[in-house]
Design a protein around this motif. Structure first.
Motif, short mmCIF file in Angstrom:
data_model
loop_
_atom_site.label_atom_id
_atom_site.label_comp_id
_atom_site.label_asym_id
_atom_site.label_seq_id
_atom_site.Cartn_x
_atom_site.Cartn_y
_atom_site.Cartn_z
N SER A 137 33.61 15.35 76.87
CA SER A 137 32.80 16.21 77.92
C SER A 137 31.68 17.02 77.29
O SER A 137 30.55 17.00 78.06
N ASN A 138 31.45 17.26 75.95
CA ASN A 138 30.45 17.82 75.44
C ASN A 138 29.93 18.87 76.14
O ASN A 138 29.10 18.93 76.48
N ILE A 139 31.01 19.86 75.97
CA ILE A 139 30.86 20.90 76.97
C ILE A 139 29.63 21.98 76.69
O ILE A 139 29.10 22.07 75.44
N LYS A 140 28.92 22.24 77.68
CA LYS A 140 27.66 23.19 77.47
C LYS A 140 27.97 24.31 78.31
O LYS A 140 28.34 24.51 79.45
N SER A 154 32.43 14.91 81.80
CA SER A 154 33.35 13.61 82.04
C SER A 154 34.23 13.59 83.17
O SER A 154 34.92 12.73 83.45
N ASN A 155 34.59 14.69 83.42
CA ASN A 155 35.62 15.00 84.60
C ASN A 155 34.68 15.38 86.06
O ASN A 155 35.31 15.60 87.06
N HIS A 156 33.35 15.11 85.71
CA HIS A 156 32.52 15.17 86.74
C HIS A 156 32.80 16.70 87.64
O HIS A 156 32.67 16.70 88.67
N LEU A 171 33.88 23.75 90.09
CA LEU A 171 32.90 23.21 90.87
C LEU A 171 33.02 21.85 90.91
O LEU A 171 32.65 21.38 89.65
N ASN A 172 33.31 20.94 91.78
CA ASN A 172 33.39 19.70 91.68
C ASN A 172 31.73 19.03 91.99
O ASN A 172 31.12 19.34 92.86
N TYR A 173 31.25 18.20 91.21
CA TYR A 173 29.91 17.66 91.13
C TYR A 173 29.84 16.84 92.52
O TYR A 173 30.56 16.24 93.02
N PRO A 174 28.40 16.80 93.22
CA PRO A 174 28.22 16.05 94.30
C PRO A 174 28.14 14.81 93.86
O PRO A 174 27.92 14.31 92.67
N LEU A 182 26.78 11.79 88.21
CA LEU A 182 25.64 12.88 87.72
C LEU A 182 26.26 13.98 86.74
O LEU A 182 27.38 14.01 86.50
N ALA A 183 25.44 14.07 85.97
CA ALA A 183 25.73 15.04 84.78
C ALA A 183 24.68 16.15 84.92
O ALA A 183 23.81 16.21 85.05
N LEU A 184 25.46 17.38 84.74
CA LEU A 184 24.71 18.83 85.13
C LEU A 184 24.22 19.05 83.53
O LEU A 184 24.52 19.15 82.60
#
Length: 416
Positions: A137-140, A154-156, A171-174, A182-184
Motif C-alpha cells: 500500500s505504500n502508506i502516506k 492497495s485496499n482502495h 473511508l472507502n474510495y469512490p 483511484l489512488a489518493l
C-alpha cells in the motif's frame, strides 16, 4: 480554515466502516478537515498570474540555506525500543503536536514517537480488516485538522486516526468510470480528497512496435456530498508494444515523465508534467492560469543514452536482459531532454522545493526553492540517499539507508 464532515452521512453511504464499539461514539464525533498546507492560502503564486514567470538566475545563489552537517535526531531499529524493524518506509511526518509518525509500509505498520524519538505506540498489520494495510500500500500520511488520514491504496481505502494513533474509521474510495483504481495522492484545504487514476482502466494491447499514449486523470472527491469530479487529464509515461517469440510486454519509453501534482490551496494545483524546469499552476477546473519557469540545467538525452542502455548488462535476470536489449535497439521516440524535475514538495512556509533529476544517484541531490511569488531563491544540496518526507520551518525530515539499515533523520535547516 476547517470543514466539518458528518460521519453519519459517510456511514450511510458506505464510504466508511467503523468498529462496532464505536457506534455510540459516532453520535458526537465529527472530523474537522483542513490541510497541512493550511497556511498556504490567499495570493500565493499569483504575482505573475496569466503570464509565465521566467527566472534566469536564483536570487540568493551565493548565500542560501543549507542542511546541518549532522542530523539532530536519528530513529532506527536499534534505538526505537519498539522491537519493530524499519522496513520499506514510505513516509514520515513531524506532526503539529511535535510527535513523529512513521509509515513502516514493509510491515504494514504505523509507528508513533515523541519529539525526542522515544517510541510511544504502533498500530496496523497486513490484511483487509479495520486498521489493516495491504502489503504494497505504500502508506502516506495526511494531517487533517484533528485527525490523521493514512492511505491504504492497495485496499482502495484510507483510515482515520486521532493524534494518539487510535483508529476511528475507514473511508472507502469512490470509483470512476473508464478508469483504473483511484489512488489518493493529496488533500485540499477545503477537505476534498485528490485522486489519480489511469484512463481506460490500464488495459493495454496492440501490435509489435505500436506506441501507446498514456494519460492519468485527476479527480476531486467531496466526502460530505459523495460527489466526485474529474478535474483534468495529464500525459504520463508512454509504453510500446514489444513482442518477442510468444511473449508480449509493454515497457515504458525511457526518460518519459509521469506527472507530479500537489494540491496547493483549496482552488489551486501545482503540476510538473514537462521535461523542462517548469511548474504549471492550475485552477480548480484544471485550467492553466500561470506557470513558473526557472533556468536550471538540462541534460540532453543523447548524452546519456548509451550509458543508460549499458546498465542492463548488470542485471541478473537473463529474460529481462534479452527483452530490453531488443527494446533499446528499436527506434524509440525519446524526448530531447531528460526530465528536469522528479519530485516537488511544499514546505511549512508554502515555499516550493523541486528536486533536479539525477542520472548518477550517488551524487548529492539538488533542490531548487521558489518562494510564494514564484521567485527562484536558490539551490539546496541534500545527501544522495536521503528521501525527504517533511520540511518544516527549521528542519528537514526523511529517511535513508546510508548506514545499511533504514533510519529516519531530522536535519536542521540553516537559513543564511
Amino acid at each position: 480554515m476547517t470543514k466539518i464532515i458528518d460521519l453519519y452521512f459517510l456511514l450511510a453511504n458506505g464510504l466508511i466502516t467503523v468498529k462496532p464499539f464505536a457506534v455510540m461514539y459516532l453520535r458526537t464525533l465529527i472530523i474537522l478537515i483542513s490541510s497541512f498546507l493550511l497556511g498556504c492560502s490567499g495570493d500565493e503564486f499569483k504575482k505573475h498570474a496569466n503570464s509565465e514567470n521566467r527566472n534566469t538566475h536564483p536570487l540568493n545563489s551565493d548565500s542560501f540555506w543549507e542542511l546541518s552537517k549532522e542530523p539532530d535526531l536519528i530513529i532506527h531499529s536499534s534505538n526505537n525500543d519498539s522491537g519493530v524493524q524499519l522496513y520499506r518506509a514510505s513516509d514520515g511526518r513531524i506532526l503539529d503536536n511535535n510527535k513523529i509518525l512513521i509509515a513502516n509500509s514493509g510491515l504494514s505498520q504505523v509507528l508513533l514517537f515523541d519529539s525526542a524519538g522515544v517510541f510511544l505506540k504502533q498500530t496496523g498489520q497486513e490484511g483487509r480488516g479495520p486498521n489493516d494495510f495491504a502489503e504494497f500500500s505504500n502508506i502516506k500520511i495526511h494531517e487533517l485538522g484533528a485527525q490523521l488520514l493514512l492511505t491504504d491504496n492497495s485496499n482502495h481505502r484510507a483510515h482515520f486516526f486521532d493524534y494518539d494513533l487510535n483508529y476511528q474509521a475507514t473511508l472507502n474510495y469512490p470509483k470512476a468510470d473508464d478508469h483504473g483504481r483511484l489512488a489518493l495522492i493529496d488533500t485540499t484545504i477545503n477537505g476534498n480528497l485528490i485522486f489519480l487514476a489511469s484512463q481506460g482502466g490500464g488495459y493495454l494491447r496492440g501490435q509489435d512496435g505500436d506506441l501507446i499514449e498514456m494519460y492519468r486523470s485527476v479527480f476531486s472527491f467531496n466526502p460530505s456530498t459523495n460527489q466526485i469530479q474529474r478535474i483534468t487529464s495529464l500525459p504520463s509515461r508512454r509504453r510500446m508494444v514489444l513482442k518477442i517469440d510468444e511473449n508480449t510486454s509493454f515497457p515504458f519509453i525511457p526518460f518519459d515523465k509521469n506527472p507530479i501534482l500537489l494540491a496547493y490551496q483549496a482552488n489551486t494545483f501545482l503540476v510538473s508534467s514537462s521535461v523542462h524546469p517548469k511548474i504549471s499552476i492550475l485552477n480548480s477546473l484544471g485550467e492553466p492560469v500561470d506557470s513558473i519557469y526557472y533556468n536550471a540545467p538540462m541534460v540532453l538525452t543523447k548524452d546519456v543514452w548509451q550509458s543508460y542502455k549499458s546498465e542492463i548488462e548488470d542485471w541478473e535476470n537473463e529474460a529481462h536482459k534479452k527483452r530490453y536489449r531488443v527494446f533499446y535497439n528499436k527506434p524509440l521516440p525519446l524526448n530531447k531532454y531528460v526530465p528536469s524535475i522528479d519530485e516537488i514538495i511544499v514546505d511549512a512556509n508554502c515555499y516550493l522545493w523541486a528536486r533536479r533529476n539525477r542520472i548518477d544517484t550517488s551524487l548529492p541531490q539538488k533542490w531548487d526553492v521558489l518562494n510564494t511569488n514564484g521567485d527562484w531563491l536558490g539551490v539546496i544540496e541534500v545527501p544522495s540517499h536521503f528521501t525527504i518526507t517533511d520540511i518544516g520551518n527549521t528542519y528537514v525530515f526523511g529517511y535513508t539507508t546510508e548506514s545499511g539499515d533504514e533510519e529516519f533523520r531530522k536535519y536542521a535547516l540553516l537559513k543564511n
